[in-house]
Design a protein around this motif. Structure first.
Motif, PDB file in Angstrom:
ATOM      1  N   VAL A 138      38.102  42.968  60.895  1.00  0.00           N
ATOM      2  CA  VAL A 138      37.657  42.079  59.923  1.00  0.00           C
ATOM      3  C   VAL A 138      38.039  42.136  58.519  1.00  0.00           C
ATOM      4  CG1 VAL A 138      35.394  40.981  59.394  1.00  0.00           C
ATOM      5  CG2 VAL A 138      35.673  41.918  61.687  1.00  0.00           C
ATOM      6  N   PHE A 139      38.695  41.317  57.866  1.00  0.00           N
ATOM      7  CA  PHE A 139      39.111  41.433  56.655  1.00  0.00           C
ATOM      8  C   PHE A 139      38.990  40.465  55.661  1.00  0.00           C
ATOM      9  CE2 PHE A 139      42.089  38.949  58.781  1.00  0.00           C
ATOM     10  CZ  PHE A 139      42.632  38.063  57.860  1.00  0.00           C
ATOM     11  N   ASP A 140      38.882  40.666  54.311  1.00  0.00           N
ATOM     12  CA  ASP A 140      38.810  39.527  53.384  1.00  0.00           C
ATOM     13  C   ASP A 140      39.812  38.658  53.201  1.00  0.00           C
ATOM     14  OD1 ASP A 140      38.193  37.923  50.938  1.00  0.00           O
ATOM     15  OD2 ASP A 140      37.857  39.701  49.606  1.00  0.00           O
ATOM     16  N   GLY A 141      39.749  37.515  53.961  1.00  0.00           N
ATOM     17  CA  GLY A 141      41.162  36.712  54.063  1.00  0.00           C
ATOM     18  C   GLY A 141      41.597  36.012  52.640  1.00  0.00           C
ATOM     19  N   ALA A 142      40.667  36.273  51.515  1.00  0.00           N
ATOM     20  CA  ALA A 142      40.969  35.674  50.240  1.00  0.00           C
ATOM     21  C   ALA A 142      41.706  36.769  49.110  1.00  0.00           C
ATOM     22  CB  ALA A 142      39.572  35.106  49.620  1.00  0.00           C
ATOM     23  N   CYS A 143      41.890  37.862  49.835  1.00  0.00           N
ATOM     24  CA  CYS A 143      42.258  39.014  49.056  1.00  0.00           C
ATOM     25  C   CYS A 143      43.924  39.143  49.481  1.00  0.00           C
ATOM     26  CB  CYS A 143      41.776  40.349  49.505  1.00  0.00           C
ATOM     27  SG  CYS A 143      42.487  41.716  48.994  1.00  0.00           S
ATOM     28  N   ALA A 144      44.784  38.993  48.473  1.00  0.00           N
ATOM     29  CA  ALA A 144      46.033  39.177  48.848  1.00  0.00           C
ATOM     30  C   ALA A 144      46.451  40.425  49.532  1.00  0.00           C
ATOM     31  CB  ALA A 144      46.943  38.808  47.449  1.00  0.00           C
ATOM     32  N   PHE A 145      45.961  41.559  48.993  1.00  0.00           N
ATOM     33  CA  PHE A 145      46.333  42.909  49.446  1.00  0.00           C
ATOM     34  C   PHE A 145      45.738  42.735  50.825  1.00  0.00           C
ATOM     35  CE2 PHE A 145      44.647  47.088  50.367  1.00  0.00           C
ATOM     36  CZ  PHE A 145      45.921  47.847  50.113  1.00  0.00           C
ATOM     37  N   CYS A 146      44.590  42.518  51.394  1.00  0.00           N
ATOM     38  CA  CYS A 146      44.143  42.467  52.765  1.00  0.00           C
ATOM     39  C   CYS A 146      44.967  41.524  53.582  1.00  0.00           C
ATOM     40  CB  CYS A 146      42.840  42.093  52.664  1.00  0.00           C
ATOM     41  SG  CYS A 146      41.419  42.852  51.631  1.00  0.00           S
ATOM     42  N   SER A 147      45.489  40.442  53.044  1.00  0.00           N
ATOM     43  CA  SER A 147      46.213  39.723  53.887  1.00  0.00           C
ATOM     44  C   SER A 147      47.651  40.259  54.173  1.00  0.00           C
ATOM     45  CB  SER A 147      46.436  38.049  53.225  1.00  0.00           C
ATOM     46  OG  SER A 147      45.169  37.659  53.064  1.00  0.00           O
ATOM     47  N   GLY A 148      47.990  40.973  53.265  1.00  0.00           N
ATOM     48  CA  GLY A 148      49.173  41.842  53.146  1.00  0.00           C
ATOM     49  C   GLY A 148      49.219  42.859  54.175  1.00  0.00           C
ATOM     50  N   TRP A 149      48.126  43.257  54.139  1.00  0.00           N
ATOM     51  CA  TRP A 149      47.886  44.467  55.402  1.00  0.00           C
ATOM     52  C   TRP A 149      47.954  43.748  56.566  1.00  0.00           C
ATOM     53  CZ3 TRP A 149      47.809  48.995  56.381  1.00  0.00           C
ATOM     54  CH2 TRP A 149      46.862  49.689  57.257  1.00  0.00           C
ATOM     55  N   TYR A 184      41.567  42.720  43.802  1.00  0.00           N
ATOM     56  CA  TYR A 184      41.671  41.393  43.288  1.00  0.00           C
ATOM     57  C   TYR A 184      42.368  41.340  41.960  1.00  0.00           C
ATOM     58  CZ  TYR A 184      38.198  39.501  46.437  1.00  0.00           C
ATOM     59  OH  TYR A 184      37.512  38.976  47.373  1.00  0.00           O
ATOM     60  N   ARG A 185      41.878  42.224  41.157  1.00  0.00           N
ATOM     61  CA  ARG A 185      42.791  42.595  39.667  1.00  0.00           C
ATOM     62  C   ARG A 185      44.112  43.229  40.013  1.00  0.00           C
ATOM     63  NH1 ARG A 185      43.211  46.839  36.479  1.00  0.00           N
ATOM     64  NH2 ARG A 185      41.601  47.967  37.493  1.00  0.00           N
ATOM     65  N   LEU A 186      44.558  43.962  40.717  1.00  0.00           N
ATOM     66  CA  LEU A 186      45.850  44.752  41.072  1.00  0.00           C
ATOM     67  C   LEU A 186      46.612  43.817  41.789  1.00  0.00           C
ATOM     68  CD1 LEU A 186      44.398  48.197  42.012  1.00  0.00           C
ATOM     69  CD2 LEU A 186      45.656  47.301  39.525  1.00  0.00           C
ATOM     70  N   PHE A 187      45.945  43.118  42.879  1.00  0.00           N
ATOM     71  CA  PHE A 187      46.953  42.265  43.689  1.00  0.00           C
ATOM     72  C   PHE A 187      47.022  40.789  43.826  1.00  0.00           C
ATOM     73  CE2 PHE A 187      46.165  46.716  45.453  1.00  0.00           C
ATOM     74  CZ  PHE A 187      47.357  47.090  45.501  1.00  0.00           C
ATOM     75  N   GLY A 188      45.643  40.473  43.339  1.00  0.00           N
ATOM     76  CA  GLY A 188      45.617  38.785  43.335  1.00  0.00           C
ATOM     77  C   GLY A 188      44.563  38.378  44.206  1.00  0.00           C
ATOM     78  N   ARG A 189      44.035  37.245  43.990  1.00  0.00           N
ATOM     79  CA  ARG A 189      43.053  36.729  44.943  1.00  0.00           C
ATOM     80  C   ARG A 189      43.536  35.260  45.340  1.00  0.00           C
ATOM     81  NH1 ARG A 189      36.910  36.799  45.139  1.00  0.00           N
ATOM     82  NH2 ARG A 189      36.406  34.992  46.424  1.00  0.00           N
ATOM     83  N   VAL A 231      26.950  45.222  58.121  1.00  0.00           N
ATOM     84  CA  VAL A 231      28.080  45.342  57.113  1.00  0.00           C
ATOM     85  C   VAL A 231      27.559  44.087  56.228  1.00  0.00           C
ATOM     86  CG1 VAL A 231      30.161  45.061  56.370  1.00  0.00           C
ATOM     87  CG2 VAL A 231      29.574  46.734  58.221  1.00  0.00           C
ATOM     88  N   ASP A 232      27.667  44.103  54.878  1.00  0.00           N
ATOM     89  CA  ASP A 232      27.165  42.625  54.490  1.00  0.00           C
ATOM     90  C   ASP A 232      28.328  41.936  54.265  1.00  0.00           C
ATOM     91  OD1 ASP A 232      26.588  40.722  52.362  1.00  0.00           O
ATOM     92  OD2 ASP A 232      26.004  42.181  50.630  1.00  0.00           O
ATOM     93  N   PRO A 233      28.356  40.841  54.878  1.00  0.00           N
ATOM     94  CA  PRO A 233      29.675  40.036  54.988  1.00  0.00           C
ATOM     95  C   PRO A 233      30.049  39.460  53.352  1.00  0.00           C
ATOM     96  CG  PRO A 233      27.886  38.927  55.945  1.00  0.00           C
ATOM     97  CD  PRO A 233      27.408  40.101  55.580  1.00  0.00           C
ATOM     98  N   ASP A 234      29.149  39.247  52.630  1.00  0.00           N
ATOM     99  CA  ASP A 234      29.395  39.043  51.266  1.00  0.00           C
ATOM    100  C   ASP A 234      29.830  39.935  50.042  1.00  0.00           C
ATOM    101  OD1 ASP A 234      28.525  36.265  51.761  1.00  0.00           O
ATOM    102  OD2 ASP A 234      26.645  36.876  51.873  1.00  0.00           O
ATOM    103  N   ASP A 235      29.915  41.320  50.763  1.00  0.00           N
ATOM    104  CA  ASP A 235      30.121  42.381  49.898  1.00  0.00           C
ATOM    105  C   ASP A 235      31.722  42.354  49.695  1.00  0.00           C
ATOM    106  OD1 ASP A 235      30.940  44.916  48.857  1.00  0.00           O
ATOM    107  OD2 ASP A 235      29.887  46.293  49.996  1.00  0.00           O
ATOM    108  N   PRO A 236      32.365  42.384  48.532  1.00  0.00           N
ATOM    109  CA  PRO A 236      33.735  42.282  48.389  1.00  0.00           C
ATOM    110  C   PRO A 236      34.428  43.499  48.807  1.00  0.00           C
ATOM    111  CG  PRO A 236      32.607  42.338  46.283  1.00  0.00           C
ATOM    112  CD  PRO A 236      31.563  42.353  47.095  1.00  0.00           C
ATOM    113  N   SER A 237      33.791  44.620  49.077  1.00  0.00           N
ATOM    114  CA  SER A 237      34.694  45.655  49.712  1.00  0.00           C
ATOM    115  C   SER A 237      34.609  46.035  51.347  1.00  0.00           C
ATOM    116  CB  SER A 237      34.013  47.037  49.071  1.00  0.00           C
ATOM    117  OG  SER A 237      32.652  47.229  49.569  1.00  0.00           O
TER     118      SER A 237
END
Length: 146
Positions: free
Chosen positions: A15-26, A118-123, A58-64
Motif C-alpha cells: 500500500v503506497f502513496d499513489g500521488a507521490c512521484a518517489f513512491c510511484s517510481g518505487w 514531495y519536496r525532493l521528488f515531487g507530487r 495505519v492512518d490512511p491520511d498520514d502522508p508517511s
C-alpha cells in the motif's frame, strides 16, 4: 506496528502513496524486480488501500503511510520495507537484514525520507495508472458483494 496480525488481508500487498512521484517510481522498480509476480499493489487513495490501512491500524491520511502485508501480518514504516525486501529475489532479499538495525534508527531514516519526499521528488495530481500489462496486480476496488 511491527507485524500486527492481518490474516484476512491479501498477501504481499504493497500500500503506497499513489500521488507521490518517489513512491510511484518505487512501485515501478518493484514491478521490474518481482519477476515471479507475487507482489500486489494498492494506492492508499484507493478503496482497497484505505481499507487495508484502517484494518491494520495505519492512518490512511498520514502522508508517511507505507504498509506491507506479508504472510498474514501487517508491517508499517521501516518494518514494511524490510519485510518487502524479504519477498524479492536475490540479491535484493539480502537487504532484509536491515531489520536488525535498531528500530529508532531505521524509522528515523524512514521518517526523514517520508516527510520530505514531495519536496525532493515531487507530487502528482493523480495516482499512478498501471499499464495494461500489470493492471491485474493492482487492487483498487474491493470485490463485489463484500
Amino acid at each position: 506496528m511491527s507485524g500486527a496480525p492481518a490474516p484476512d488481508l491479501p498477501d504481499a500487498l504493497v500500500v503506497f502513496d499513489g500521488a507521490c512521484a518517489f513512491c510511484s517510481g518505487w512501485v515501478r522498480l518493484l514491478l521490474r524486480l518481482d519477476r515471479e509476480g507475487i507482489l500486489r499493489f494498492a494506492p492508499v487513495q484507493s478503496a482497497v488501500g484505505r481499507a487495508a490501512c484502517r484494518r491494520s491500524g495505519v492512518d490512511p491520511d498520514d502522508p508517511s503511510t507505507f504498509l506491507f502485508l506479508d504472510r498474514g501480518r501487517a508491517y508499517a514504516r521501516s518494518d514494511a520495507f524490510a519485510a518487502l525486501l524479504g519477498r524479492l529475489p536475490a540479491p535484493w532479499r539480502a537487504f532484509r537484514g536491515l531489520r536488525h538495525l535498531p528500530r529508532p534508527l531505521r524509522d528515523g531514516l524512514y521518517g526523514v525520507v517520508a516527510r520530505n519526499r514531495y519536496r525532493l521528488f515531487g507530487r502528482r495530481d493523480d495516482c499512478m495508472m498501471p499499464s495494461p500489462e500489470v493492471r491485474a496486480r493492482f487492487l483498487l476496488d474491493p470485490p463485489q458483494g463484500t
